[in-house]
Design a protein around this motif. Structure first.
Motif, PDB file in Angstrom:
ATOM      1  N   GLU A   1       0.827  -1.205   0.000  1.00  0.00           N
ATOM      2  CA  GLU A   1       0.000   0.000   0.000  1.00  0.00           C
ATOM      3  C   GLU A   1       0.866   1.262   0.000  1.00  0.00           C
ATOM      4  O   GLU A   1       0.596   2.210  -0.738  1.00  0.00           O
ATOM      5  CB  GLU A   1      -0.944  -0.003   1.199  1.00  0.00           C
TER       6      GLU A   1
ATOM      7  N   ILE B   1      -4.861   4.679  -6.819  1.00  0.00           N
ATOM      8  CA  ILE B   1      -5.200   3.371  -6.255  1.00  0.00           C
ATOM      9  C   ILE B   1      -6.655   3.101  -6.598  1.00  0.00           C
ATOM     10  O   ILE B   1      -7.525   3.950  -6.378  1.00  0.00           O
ATOM     11  CB  ILE B   1      -4.949   3.359  -4.737  1.00  0.00           C
TER      12      ILE B   1
ATOM     13  N   VAL C   1      -8.269  -1.790  -2.665  1.00  0.00           N
ATOM     14  CA  VAL C   1      -7.415  -2.383  -1.640  1.00  0.00           C
ATOM     15  C   VAL C   1      -8.211  -3.499  -0.963  1.00  0.00           C
ATOM     16  O   VAL C   1      -9.312  -3.256  -0.467  1.00  0.00           O
ATOM     17  CB  VAL C   1      -6.968  -1.344  -0.581  1.00  0.00           C
TER      18      VAL C   1
ATOM     19  N   ARG D   1      -7.989  -6.194   2.108  1.00  0.00           N
ATOM     20  CA  ARG D   1      -7.234  -6.338   3.353  1.00  0.00           C
ATOM     21  C   ARG D   1      -7.349  -7.749   3.907  1.00  0.00           C
ATOM     22  O   ARG D   1      -8.336  -8.439   3.691  1.00  0.00           O
ATOM     23  CB  ARG D   1      -7.727  -5.321   4.375  1.00  0.00           C
TER      24      ARG D   1
ATOM     25  N   ALA E   1      -3.086  -4.369   4.164  1.00  0.00           N
ATOM     26  CA  ALA E   1      -3.430  -4.568   2.757  1.00  0.00           C
ATOM     27  C   ALA E   1      -2.868  -5.908   2.287  1.00  0.00           C
ATOM     28  O   ALA E   1      -1.703  -6.216   2.526  1.00  0.00           O
ATOM     29  CB  ALA E   1      -2.874  -3.438   1.909  1.00  0.00           C
TER      30      ALA E   1
ATOM     31  N   VAL F   1      -3.241  -4.613  -3.443  1.00  0.00           N
ATOM     32  CA  VAL F   1      -3.514  -3.220  -3.795  1.00  0.00           C
ATOM     33  C   VAL F   1      -3.492  -3.130  -5.313  1.00  0.00           C
ATOM     34  O   VAL F   1      -2.508  -3.508  -5.945  1.00  0.00           O
ATOM     35  CB  VAL F   1      -2.449  -2.270  -3.196  1.00  0.00           C
TER      36      VAL F   1
END
Length: 158
Positions: A15, A30, A33, A35, A47, A50
């Motif tokens: 990230e 970005i 994302v 996680r 993350a 990404v």
């Protein structure tokens, strides 16, 4: 058909790397994302994947662990039209990283980049082989950022 997307393997820095790269290049950001959740192999909340775009090119950054560090076997070429572009991209990507010969560098995350002057690339393809060889010699003998003025002088024979 969807384009091929390079995926960069990181050890907990995907990230941060994506944010860093997106701050440097126009037409970047970005896009997603994902996680790690509970009972997953990474730290919960970190993350995992990404997805980001650099100058319109899609990339992915995966926090997979320390098993696969980056190497110069894969590098990203940044074509530059002006000295100002060379300076901007070189200075940003080299910050916290390591310069290398011929316009190459490793950034602070260990990813390799080639900062390339498009004008010099054209000179190195000149049918006048003496001109092309002079420019190539300067490029090969330069450690760090490409020296466009020195390559121009070599091309012109001065």
């Amino acid at each position: 058909m969807k384009p091929i997307t390079p995926c960069l393997w990181f050890d907990g820095q995907a990230e941060q790397a994506a944010e860093f790269y997106c701050s440097i290049f126009p037409d970047s950001g970005i896009t997603d994302v994902q996680r790690y959740g509970p009972d997953m192999p990474g730290p919960e909340g970190e993350a995992m994947l990404v997805q980001f775009r650099l100058r319109g090119q899609e990339f992915a950054g995966l926090n997979g662990g320390p098993q696969f560090p980056h190497s110069e076997a894969v590098s990203f070429v940044v074509p530059c039209e002006t000295e100002e572009e060379i300076d901007r991209y070189w200075d940003a990507l080299a910050d916290g990283g390591e310069p290398a010969p011929c316009g190459w560098l490793k950034d602070r995350f260990g990813v390799s980049w080639q900062i390339v002057a498009l004008e010099a690339q054209a000179w190195m393809k000149d049918p006048d082989t003496a001109k092309a060889q002079r420019v190539t010699r300067v490029m090969l003998s330069t450690f760090g950022k490409p020296d466009l003025p020195a390559m121009r002088k070599a091309y012109e024979g001065s």
